[in-house]
Write a protein that holds these residues in place. Structure first.
Motif, mmCIF file in Angstrom:
data_model
loop_
_atom_site.group_PDB
_atom_site.id
_atom_site.type_symbol
_atom_site.label_atom_id
_atom_site.label_comp_id
_atom_site.label_asym_id
_atom_site.label_seq_id
_atom_site.Cartn_x
_atom_site.Cartn_y
_atom_site.Cartn_z
ATOM 1 N N SER A 159 0.830 -1.213 0.000
ATOM 2 C CA SER A 159 0.000 0.000 0.000
ATOM 3 C C SER A 159 0.860 1.256 0.000
ATOM 4 C CB SER A 159 -0.887 0.068 1.236
ATOM 5 O OG SER A 159 -1.653 -1.085 1.345
ATOM 6 N N MET A 160 2.112 1.103 0.420
ATOM 7 C CA MET A 160 3.039 2.228 0.334
ATOM 8 C C MET A 160 4.364 1.709 -0.197
ATOM 9 S SD MET A 160 3.857 5.121 3.162
ATOM 10 C CE MET A 160 5.438 4.897 3.872
ATOM 11 N N ARG A 161 4.860 2.301 -1.246
ATOM 12 C CA ARG A 161 6.159 1.909 -1.781
ATOM 13 C C ARG A 161 6.799 3.150 -2.379
ATOM 14 N NH1 ARG A 161 1.810 -0.456 -4.947
ATOM 15 N NH2 ARG A 161 2.028 0.262 -7.094
ATOM 16 N N CYS A 162 8.094 3.127 -2.576
ATOM 17 C CA CYS A 162 8.677 4.363 -3.095
ATOM 18 C C CYS A 162 9.838 4.130 -4.037
ATOM 19 C CB CYS A 162 9.093 5.284 -1.953
ATOM 20 S SG CYS A 162 10.495 4.706 -1.025
ATOM 21 N N ASP A 163 10.033 5.135 -4.904
ATOM 22 C CA ASP A 163 11.226 5.204 -5.730
ATOM 23 C C ASP A 163 12.165 6.177 -5.023
ATOM 24 O OD1 ASP A 163 9.732 3.695 -7.498
ATOM 25 O OD2 ASP A 163 9.210 5.402 -8.763
ATOM 26 N N VAL A 164 13.414 5.745 -4.855
ATOM 27 C CA VAL A 164 14.372 6.547 -4.099
ATOM 28 C C VAL A 164 15.407 7.119 -5.064
ATOM 29 C CG1 VAL A 164 15.974 6.538 -2.159
ATOM 30 C CG2 VAL A 164 14.058 4.944 -2.164
ATOM 31 N N ASN A 165 15.452 8.451 -5.173
ATOM 32 C CA ASN A 165 16.432 9.115 -6.036
ATOM 33 C C ASN A 165 17.622 9.547 -5.189
ATOM 34 O OD1 ASN A 165 14.864 9.688 -8.797
ATOM 35 N ND2 ASN A 165 13.454 9.896 -7.069
ATOM 36 N N VAL A 166 18.792 9.086 -5.580
ATOM 37 C CA VAL A 166 19.986 9.336 -4.757
ATOM 38 C C VAL A 166 21.087 9.986 -5.587
ATOM 39 C CG1 VAL A 166 21.769 8.274 -3.319
ATOM 40 C CG2 VAL A 166 19.496 7.255 -3.399
ATOM 41 N N SER A 167 21.671 11.062 -5.048
ATOM 42 C CA SER A 167 22.909 11.588 -5.609
ATOM 43 C C SER A 167 23.830 11.938 -4.448
ATOM 44 C CB SER A 167 22.639 12.829 -6.470
ATOM 45 O OG SER A 167 22.141 13.879 -5.674
#
Ligand code: ADP
Ligand code: MG
Length: 332
Positions: free
Chosen positions: A193-201
């Protein structure tokens, strides 16, 4: 240690499944689970000639979250088609909001150990979920379950304001808590029900420009998010220290190894050809309706937290436990 000279910069795209009874654009059951392919109709199955009809509750839930985060609500917003081919996407496109999302801006305050962090929200948009492809049930076949196809989602896009795995954890925890208080989602990560794309720099400390980033797709637990960030930050610093460049890419996280790896090119080289969905007229609502939604909001977790600390002079740790769930806070 070379890592000390660098600072991680992280932005999240959180997908939140809304706890509406029916799906985003038809009356099929939106609840989690069920016998595979039973929560479906001609619309979920994407049969030619079927037409979507917007679920009002979904819009109300989006506005509830936007108001709670201090976003600007677009009284006129609209749906677009995001085209791609995949077996769990029978229509061949996903209905989403590209040009005019329902909520813009806003922010979330995080109380970290000894400091505060403000995370700005870029925007929140409404969209529908895809079905599920299951690759580990049969050695020879991929299985498709379309119960999830068309379930309403909010995508919450943050600005790159997070600086560590701990802050990401705190942000997701606070977002889940808020969603539960608002009654718009159970935020259950095990059930997706909750998931995420993680953008990392990463960048040198003191640097103000952003570095090139990589995007880790579909992280479905806080622990995996932390592990993925830790691995990715180290990988990027190592590359930079070796005089190499970061190449923008889309990555998978493998929980078994704790490592990220590039997704196959076919999956990342997308050209979605967004265009306005001709089957759905713009969503238009009045300020009066938005005000009514605002009046119906419960007292928010942060407000209750501050009230308990000030009024009862409770330690922060106890107050955090007491306010974790709305029911417990109300009982107290
Ligand atoms: P897209 O994924 O469509 O390219 P954006 O460029 O708007 O979308 O960025 C999506 C997410 O990536 C946002 O959450 C944003 O905060 C984050 N982001 C953008 N640039 C960086 C960066 N240099 N480092 C870390 N995160 C970033
Ligand atoms: Mg993205």
């Amino acid at each position: 240690m070379k890592y000390e000279y660098y600072e991680p910069v992280i932005g999240l795209e959180i997908h939140l499944q809304l706890s509406t009874q029916s799906k985003a654009f038809c009356s099929d059951d939106a609840s989690f689970g069920g016998e595979p392919n039973t929560h479906v109709s001609a619309i979920s199955l994407g049969h030619p000639g079927t037409l979507p009809r917007l679920n009002k509750r979904q819009v109300e839930y989006a506005v509830r979250l936007g108001l709670a985060l201090g976003s600007r609500i677009n009284l006129r917003n609209c749906f677009d088609r995001k085209n791609y081919f995949y077996t769990d996407l029978p229509k061949g496109y996903q209905i989403t909001q590209d040009r005019l999302p329902v909520c813009v801006g806003g922010s979330m305050e995080l109380q970290m150990d000894g400091y505060r962090r403000t995370v700005r929200i870029h925007h929140i948009h409404m969209e529908e979920d895809a079905g599920k492809s299951i690759h580990d049930l049969s050695p020879r076949h991929s299985m498709i379950d379309l119960n999830r196809a068309g379930v309403p989602l909010l995508e919450i896009v943050s600005e790159p304001d997070l600086r560590s795995g701990e802050e990401v954890d705190a942000f997701m925890t606070a977002m889940r808590q808020l969603a539960r208080y608002l009654g718009i989602s159970d935020g259950n990560m095990q059930e997706g029900s909750m998931r995420c794309d993680v953008n990392v720099s990463v960048r040198k400390k003191g640097e103000t420009l952003l570095g090139e980033r990589c995007e880790i797709k579909n992280v479905n637990s806080m622990r995996f998010a932390r592990q993925a960030i830790e691995f990715e930050v180290k990988r990027q610093v190592d590359l930079l220290e070796n005089g190499e460049e970061i190449v923008r890419s889309t990555l998978n996280f493998n929980p078994a190894t704790g490592e990220t790896s590039p997704m196959r090119d076919k999956e990342s080289a997308h050209d979605y050809r967004y265009f306005p969905d001709p089957d759905l007229p713009p969503v238009v609502f009045t300020q009066q309706w938005v005000d009514e939604v605002a009046d119906s909001l419960p007292e928010l977790p942060q407000t209750i937290f501050n009230r308990f600390v000030n009024k009862f002079e409770l330690p922060e740790y106890d107050t955090r436990l007491l306010t974790q769930e709305r029911e417990t806070a109300a009982f107290f």
